[in-house]
Structures are given as structure tokens and as C-alpha cells.
Design a protein around this motif. Structure first.
Motif, mmCIF file in Angstrom:
data_model
loop_
_atom_site.group_PDB
_atom_site.id
_atom_site.type_symbol
_atom_site.label_atom_id
_atom_site.label_comp_id
_atom_site.label_asym_id
_atom_site.label_seq_id
_atom_site.Cartn_x
_atom_site.Cartn_y
_atom_site.Cartn_z
ATOM 1 N N ALA A 17 44.353 28.435 34.048
ATOM 2 C CA ALA A 17 43.822 28.600 35.398
ATOM 3 C C ALA A 17 44.915 28.360 36.437
ATOM 4 C CB ALA A 17 42.657 27.632 35.625
ATOM 5 N N TYR A 18 45.806 27.443 36.138
ATOM 6 C CA TYR A 18 46.952 27.184 37.018
ATOM 7 C C TYR A 18 47.841 28.427 37.091
ATOM 8 C CZ TYR A 18 51.008 24.601 38.908
ATOM 9 O OH TYR A 18 52.058 24.165 39.676
ATOM 10 N N ILE A 19 48.067 29.046 35.951
ATOM 11 C CA ILE A 19 48.857 30.272 35.882
ATOM 12 C C ILE A 19 48.156 31.407 36.629
ATOM 13 C CG2 ILE A 19 49.623 32.097 34.288
ATOM 14 C CD1 ILE A 19 50.122 29.794 32.232
ATOM 15 N N ALA A 20 46.826 31.469 36.503
ATOM 16 C CA ALA A 20 46.055 32.592 37.054
ATOM 17 C C ALA A 20 45.853 32.531 38.559
ATOM 18 C CB ALA A 20 44.691 32.661 36.369
ATOM 19 N N GLN A 21 46.193 31.422 39.203
ATOM 20 C CA GLN A 21 45.944 31.301 40.640
ATOM 21 C C GLN A 21 46.614 32.422 41.431
ATOM 22 O OE1 GLN A 21 43.925 29.039 42.386
ATOM 23 N NE2 GLN A 21 44.355 30.579 43.955
ATOM 24 N N ILE A 22 47.800 32.808 41.035
ATOM 25 C CA ILE A 22 48.522 33.871 41.740
ATOM 26 C C ILE A 22 47.764 35.198 41.644
ATOM 27 C CG2 ILE A 22 49.957 34.561 39.753
ATOM 28 C CD1 ILE A 22 52.281 34.892 41.702
ATOM 29 N N ARG A 23 47.021 35.399 40.556
ATOM 30 C CA ARG A 23 46.243 36.624 40.393
ATOM 31 C C ARG A 23 45.035 36.622 41.330
ATOM 32 N NH1 ARG A 23 46.547 35.538 33.968
ATOM 33 N NH2 ARG A 23 48.771 35.964 33.716
ATOM 34 N N LEU A 24 44.417 35.465 41.490
ATOM 35 C CA LEU A 24 43.296 35.368 42.436
ATOM 36 C C LEU A 24 43.765 35.664 43.850
ATOM 37 C CD1 LEU A 24 41.218 32.226 41.403
ATOM 38 C CD2 LEU A 24 40.944 34.603 40.696
ATOM 39 N N ASP A 25 44.905 35.090 44.212
ATOM 40 C CA ASP A 25 45.444 35.317 45.555
ATOM 41 C C ASP A 25 45.706 36.804 45.793
ATOM 42 O OD1 ASP A 25 45.343 32.581 45.906
ATOM 43 O OD2 ASP A 25 47.480 32.264 45.504
ATOM 44 N N GLU A 26 46.232 37.470 44.776
ATOM 45 C CA GLU A 26 46.529 38.900 44.902
ATOM 46 C C GLU A 26 45.243 39.718 45.005
ATOM 47 O OE1 GLU A 26 48.938 42.257 45.296
ATOM 48 O OE2 GLU A 26 49.426 40.112 45.408
ATOM 49 N N LEU A 27 44.224 39.341 44.235
ATOM 50 C CA LEU A 27 42.941 40.037 44.304
ATOM 51 C C LEU A 27 42.356 39.973 45.704
ATOM 52 C CD1 LEU A 27 41.040 39.032 41.036
ATOM 53 C CD2 LEU A 27 41.973 41.274 41.607
ATOM 54 N N GLY A 193 26.825 39.905 35.229
ATOM 55 C CA GLY A 193 26.965 39.330 33.898
ATOM 56 C C GLY A 193 27.249 40.321 32.795
ATOM 57 N N ARG A 194 27.319 41.621 33.120
ATOM 58 C CA ARG A 194 27.528 42.634 32.081
ATOM 59 C C ARG A 194 28.992 42.809 31.703
ATOM 60 N NH1 ARG A 194 23.095 44.680 34.957
ATOM 61 N NH2 ARG A 194 24.400 45.690 36.527
ATOM 62 N N GLN A 195 29.891 42.313 32.540
ATOM 63 C CA GLN A 195 31.317 42.402 32.226
ATOM 64 C C GLN A 195 31.950 41.026 32.392
ATOM 65 O OE1 GLN A 195 31.474 46.228 34.940
ATOM 66 N NE2 GLN A 195 33.518 45.808 34.147
ATOM 67 N N ARG A 196 32.888 40.718 31.503
ATOM 68 C CA ARG A 196 33.592 39.447 31.625
ATOM 69 C C ARG A 196 35.020 39.572 31.104
ATOM 70 N NH1 ARG A 196 31.360 34.527 28.992
ATOM 71 N NH2 ARG A 196 29.345 35.385 29.589
ATOM 72 N N LEU A 197 35.888 38.758 31.671
ATOM 73 C CA LEU A 197 37.267 38.679 31.222
ATOM 74 C C LEU A 197 37.574 37.201 30.982
ATOM 75 C CD1 LEU A 197 38.916 41.129 33.792
ATOM 76 C CD2 LEU A 197 38.413 41.592 31.386
ATOM 77 N N ASN A 198 38.017 36.885 29.779
ATOM 78 C CA ASN A 198 38.260 35.500 29.398
ATOM 79 C C ASN A 198 39.733 35.196 29.218
ATOM 80 O OD1 ASN A 198 35.478 35.034 29.225
ATOM 81 N ND2 ASN A 198 35.401 35.501 27.046
ATOM 82 N N GLY A 199 40.142 34.018 29.661
ATOM 83 C CA GLY A 199 41.472 33.527 29.346
ATOM 84 C C GLY A 199 42.595 34.171 30.133
ATOM 85 N N ASN A 200 43.738 34.289 29.484
ATOM 86 C CA ASN A 200 44.955 34.773 30.139
ATOM 87 C C ASN A 200 44.951 36.299 30.221
ATOM 88 O OD1 ASN A 200 47.579 34.743 31.272
ATOM 89 N ND2 ASN A 200 48.460 35.079 29.241
ATOM 90 N N VAL A 201 44.232 36.822 31.211
ATOM 91 C CA VAL A 201 44.124 38.273 31.396
ATOM 92 C C VAL A 201 45.042 38.696 32.539
ATOM 93 C CG1 VAL A 201 42.563 40.163 31.971
ATOM 94 C CG2 VAL A 201 41.743 38.243 30.598
ATOM 95 N N GLY A 202 45.837 39.721 32.326
ATOM 96 C CA GLY A 202 46.780 40.194 33.321
ATOM 97 C C GLY A 202 46.112 40.741 34.573
ATOM 98 N N TYR A 203 46.837 40.702 35.675
ATOM 99 C CA TYR A 203 46.278 41.139 36.956
ATOM 100 C C TYR A 203 45.801 42.585 36.907
ATOM 101 C CZ TYR A 203 45.857 42.688 41.738
ATOM 102 O OH TYR A 203 45.365 43.243 42.884
ATOM 103 N N ARG A 204 46.564 43.473 36.292
ATOM 104 C CA ARG A 204 46.207 44.895 36.285
ATOM 105 C C ARG A 204 44.885 45.141 35.566
ATOM 106 N NH1 ARG A 204 48.684 46.534 40.589
ATOM 107 N NH2 ARG A 204 50.943 46.219 40.507
ATOM 108 N N VAL A 205 44.595 44.344 34.556
ATOM 109 C CA VAL A 205 43.323 44.485 33.842
ATOM 110 C C VAL A 205 42.170 44.069 34.753
ATOM 111 C CG1 VAL A 205 41.960 43.689 31.883
ATOM 112 C CG2 VAL A 205 44.408 44.110 31.605
#
Length: 224
Positions: A17-27, A193-205
Motif C-alpha cells: 500500500a505504501y508503494i501503491a500511494q503514487i498510483r492513487l495520486d496519479e489516478l 463489487g463485480r471487478q477487483r484488483l488485488n495486491g501489487n497491480v501496475g498503474y496501467r492495469v
């Protein structure tokens, strides 16, 4: 068109989640008012010390887990962690952090602070404090110190905890975790709830999932 509602579940002590913060900011920067990102907590490290000692007993215990974190971080150039992560300081529980952050969220929602975005800023500050400074963020004293650094009203935060309102918000998280069977941090849930992405998923996905929903709104037929 209504904004796409996204549930984002994470644990404040989770390296992914610490790693993914930059992806949230970009979204948020890319999609702005086209998405609504609702942050919730999943207690992956609810009993942190016991969990890591048990799961890493045959792989070096806390030291082995700390070494694992160091190896993970080497793959990313946008974050750093303290060399003694998880070994010199081991927070007791992320649940304490989550409760305190919900109290800050309530203070913001009630307009008791002039700043905006204080909940997200506080969540980032907690993660930075632990991963880079080894702050024991499960300790209430440390939590108040971080809040003071952010110039947040301590008495108002404590009032949300004392009144039970912060506990109620945390309970809602537990209910959503159960409803959506969330076991991984971070987890993004889209499309009711019909779609989910778990764990270390790249920004483009993540971006591709959002764009698909934008181009094919719920209820419309899609060949794919």
C-alpha cells in the motif's frame, strides 16, 4: 454521468500500500471528478507482531521479514525504507492507526479543520513515519505527535474516539471487508463489487479498468 465509485482497502503498515500511494495520486490527477475513491482499512496487520513471528518463524522471523521488505523496495525507485524496518520497532497493531485516522476523517468531514485533504495527508504521514523513521505508529502518543506536526486539532480528534464515532467508522470497514471478502492490501473494488484488483497491480492495469467502465457504463452491453 455519475463518477465511478471505487473502494480502496489497505493496511497502514502494508508495504504494498505504501508503494501503491503514487498510483492513487496519479489516478486522482488523471480522472479527477470522473472517479470517487473511498478509502477503507483492512486489518492485515491487526496483530502484527504475532502474525509475523508465526508466518516467518522458519524464514528468520522479524529479521527475515525485514530483509524481505528491503528486497521488495529495491524494485521501486520512488520510495525508501529504514534499514531496520520491522526489527528495531515492531508496531503492535495497525488497527490502532486505522481508528485514529478515522477520527481525523471525521474531524475533516465535520469541518473542524480549515485544511482540505487532511485524512489522506495523515495516512501518508503515518506510512512515512513508520517506513522511513521507524515511528511506532500503533502508539497513541506517536499518533498525536504526527497529528500535531500536521497542525490538526488534538482535542477534536480525541473527541471522535471518545464518542465512539471513530469506532463506528472502523466497524463499517470490518463489515465491508466481510461483504467483499477482502483479504489483501491493497485491494481496489469497482463496478458494485463485480471487478477487483488485488495486491501489487501496475498503474496501467488500474487505469485500463477505469477507462473500460467509463466507456461502457454499468447496465450497457459490451461484447467483451
Amino acid at each position: 454521468m455519475e463518477p465511478i465509485r471505487i473502494f480502496y482497502f489497505s493496511d497502514i503498515l502494508c508495504i504494498w500500500a505504501y508503494i501503491a500511494q503514487i498510483r492513487l495520486d496519479e489516478l486522482k490527477a488523471t480522472f479527477q471528478d470522473k472517479i470517487t475513491l473511498e478509502q477503507h482499512f483492512v486489518p492485515v496487520f491487526g496483530a502484527a507482531h504475532e502474525k509475523l513471528e508465526n508466518r516467518w518463524r522458519d524464514r528468520g522471523g522479524l529479521q527475515g521479514y525485514g530483509n524481505h521488505i528491503q528486497e521488495v523496495v529495491k524494485k521501486f525507485d520512488h520510495i525508501t525504507v529504514h534499514p531496520n524496518i520491522w526489527t528495531q520497532v515492531t508496531p503492535t497493531s495497525s488497527t490502532s492507526c486505522h481508528l485514529f485516522l478515522h477520527a481525523i476523517q471525521l474531524v475533516e468531514a465535520k469541518g473542524l479543520v480549515e485544511q482540505t485533504g487532511v485524512f489522506e495527508a495523515a495516512a501518508k504521514a503515518f506510512r512515512d513515519a513508520f517506513f522511513t523513521q521507524l515511528a511506532n505508529v500503533s502508539d497513541r502518543k506517536v499518533q498525536f505527535e504526527i497529528a500535531e506536526e500536521l497542525k490538526l486539532p488534538i482535542a477534536a480528534i480525541q473527541a471522535q474516539i471518545d464518542s465512539g464515532e471513530a469506532y463506528a467508522q472502523l466497524s463499517k470497514d470490518f463489515e465491508l471487508v466481510k461483504e467483499h471478502t477482502v483479504t489483501v492490501s491493497p485491494t481496489l473494488i469497482f463496478n458494485e463489487g463485480r471487478q477487483r484488483l488485488n495486491g501489487n497491480v501496475g498503474y496501467r492495469v488500474i487505469e485500463a479498468n477505469i477507462r473500460e467502465l467509463l466507456h461502457n457504463p454499468s447496465g450497457e452491453q459490451s461484447w467483451c
